[in-house]
Structure formats: structure tokens, C-alpha cells
Design a protein around this motif. Sequence first.
Motif, short mmCIF file in Angstrom:
data_model
loop_
_atom_site.label_atom_id
_atom_site.label_comp_id
_atom_site.label_asym_id
_atom_site.label_seq_id
_atom_site.Cartn_x
_atom_site.Cartn_y
_atom_site.Cartn_z
N THR A 1 32.63 11.81 24.61
CA THR A 1 31.33 12.08 25.02
C THR A 1 30.37 10.95 24.94
O THR A 1 30.48 10.19 24.22
CB THR A 1 30.66 13.25 24.09
N THR B 1 26.73 11.57 25.49
CA THR B 1 25.50 11.98 24.86
C THR B 1 25.75 12.45 23.73
O THR B 1 24.62 12.56 22.74
CB THR B 1 25.13 13.27 25.97
N LYS C 1 26.78 15.30 22.97
CA LYS C 1 26.62 16.85 23.05
C LYS C 1 27.79 17.51 23.59
O LYS C 1 28.01 17.23 24.92
CB LYS C 1 25.36 17.25 23.60
N GLU D 1 27.20 17.00 18.24
CA GLU D 1 26.84 18.13 18.01
C GLU D 1 27.48 19.25 19.19
O GLU D 1 27.84 19.04 20.34
CB GLU D 1 25.44 18.18 18.44
N LYS E 1 27.14 22.59 20.99
CA LYS E 1 26.04 23.32 21.34
C LYS E 1 26.83 24.67 22.04
O LYS E 1 27.70 24.75 22.79
CB LYS E 1 25.01 22.99 22.19
N GLN F 1 21.05 20.85 29.18
CA GLN F 1 20.60 20.36 27.81
C GLN F 1 21.38 19.02 27.37
O GLN F 1 21.19 18.76 26.32
CB GLN F 1 20.99 21.68 26.94
N VAL G 1 24.78 18.44 27.72
CA VAL G 1 26.03 18.34 27.23
C VAL G 1 26.75 17.49 28.31
O VAL G 1 26.69 17.79 29.46
CB VAL G 1 26.46 19.81 27.19
N SER H 1 25.56 23.85 16.75
CA SER H 1 24.39 24.53 17.21
C SER H 1 24.33 25.87 17.82
O SER H 1 24.95 25.82 19.00
CB SER H 1 23.60 23.66 17.84
#
Length: 362
Positions: free
Chosen positions: A156, A158, A160, A191, A193, A216, A218, A361
Motif C-alpha cells: 500500500t 496510501t 489504506k 488502516e 477500512k 476514500q 484505499v 475502521s
Amino acid sequence: MIRPLDRRTFLAGTAAAAGLTLASGPFKAASAADPLKIGFVYVGPIGDFGWTHGHDLGRKAVETKFGDKVKTTYVENVAEGPDAERVIRKLAADGNKLIFTTSFGYMEPTLKVAKTFPNVFFEHATGFKTAPNVSVYNSRFYEGRAVVGHLAGSLTKTGKIGYIASVPIPEVVMGINATAIWARKVRPDAEVKVVWINSWYDPGKEGDAAKALIDQGVDIITQHTDSPAPLQIAEQRGVLGVGQASDMKAFAPKSQLTAIVDEWGPYYVERTQAVLDGAWKTSDTWHGLKEGFLTLSPYGDAVPEALRASADAIKNGIIDGSIHPFTGPIKNDKGEIKVADGAKLSDGDMLGMNWYVEGVSA
């Protein structure tokens, strides 16, 4: 001969079949010359290319192994509710001696029907309640998701990671948590999500969830739903993803990093053999990578050689027992210690998991 049945057609004769059962009593064992009739109940279509597709490959493995010694029937698109009980009851009334019910929500209907048909053997996937003629079996999906988390955390950009979740049961929460724990081992700020769609199979909702997550920020999509729609969206939007239950690379040749592939065939063959041998016994089976209940499909081109090696090391460590995916210290999403440093979460605690780890999250 395979007899695929649609739920609506199948249910048309249910009432009459129920009456016949009451009149004639429990199912009687077939003669040695008759094929063993085996029924399969599926929550989705066999063309979902995911969960149900994987179970149907298992059914086909039984046919390949035993030939004319068996006769299989499947009913697809059976909702987890009243339809399930009617379908299961109809299969039993039609003389199926062994019945596989392949979704969590079939547990209570399976147990209820099993009481009426004590001479029929039932196998329920992902459940936790047994009976004299009901066994349960499940796969340690979280083991594969630990490896996926490592891949996602490593790739990843980001930080996310998206997780498209089906229904809120411990099996799914386990997968979310395993993904987050192992992603954060290599990317501490990662994170996960989560978007819940409250369905096992709904390509429209799955695709919409993938779009929302990508919007968002991801850049890696994972899922605990059954269609390739999320991966297809990932491919279209230029992000990475992971297949679910079956190898979905054909739908996302550039995006798929790997897929967690369910391997039900050996278990289905084993349990069929037990019935044929008169050796079937109630069992509670929860196997994983070591026993071959799941595998990981070949890595995609986006996974560099060094990352392949480290992912394989995790997979091999799980297989040889040197790695347990839920080894402490593990904190929940409130920052509280749930698993002490060096401790391993027990099977019982995992099977009742109803909390999220740090980094989730939802």
C-alpha cells in the motif's frame, strides 16, 4: 448424473415431500447396489466464481472419485432462512443419505431437519453445533488473511486497505483483524477500512463498496464476499486486490495479488468414503493451511520476488506451527491489551471474536 436445481423449482414439491416423510418415517438405507445420494445446499450461484463455486468443485471431486457409486444433487441460491429448512428437508425426503449445507446461516435449519431424519448424515460448513448425525467443518481462513495482510501492508502507498465484509459473524471479524495485524507489522500506520454489505453474494453492492473505498483513498481491496466484482473494480480503477474463495485472476489479471482458495474436495471425498464404509461419525473439523483446507493462488506480477519470499515464510511458519497469526501483544481498537505479549489467542476466543484490533475502521 448431476441434477442442478433452482431454488424455486426445488421448493415447488416441498409440501408433498414433507407429507410423504410423515407417512413413511425416516429415510431407510439404500441397498448396496444403489448409488449413495448426496445433496448440497448453496447460498449463492455456482457461477459466483467464489464461495459457492469452490464448494461445487468439491462436489465434482466426489463425482470424479466415486463415479457411479454416488449421485449428487445441488440446490443453489438458497437464502439463509425458511427456504433453507425447506430445501434441506426436501433433500432428505428425496433419499439423500449425506447432505452438505454450506453456509453459516444454515446451522439451525440443518439441526432441525436432522432430528426428523436420524438416519441421514448432515455436514454443516462454518457452524459450531453438532448432533448425533450432524458434523461441522470449517477452514482457518484467518491464516490466509495473515499472509494477505503482509502483502497489503507491504504494497500500500496510501496506508489504506479496504475490506468488503459480508455479515458480522466471528469468522469475518477474524479475517478483518488478521489482515490488520499483519499489515501493521510492516506498515504500523496502516488502516483497514471496512464496508459491511450484509450479504454473502451481491455483485452490485460489492462493486459499489469497492468504488466507495477507492474514493476514500484505499489502494488495496480485500473482501469476504463471494463475487469477483470488487476485483473487477480494482482492475478498472488501477488499484490492487485479493481474490476470495477461488482464484479470480481471470477477472483482474493486473490487480490480483493472490487469492485465498478454499479446497473442499478432499474433505468431501473423505466424508463420502466414511458413509460408504459405514464409518461416519460426528466430528468438528477446523483445518487450515497445514491440512490443505485452503491455499494461496500464485502471486500476481505486482508482487516482487523479495515480498513473495517473505510471504511464503509466513505461510510456511503457519504450516509448521512456528507462527500463530494471533500472537500478542494485540490491542483492540480502544488501545486495550487483548492478548498479552507472547500469548496466543485460543481457538475458543477466536471463534467468539466480536472486537476489532487497532487499525480497523468499521
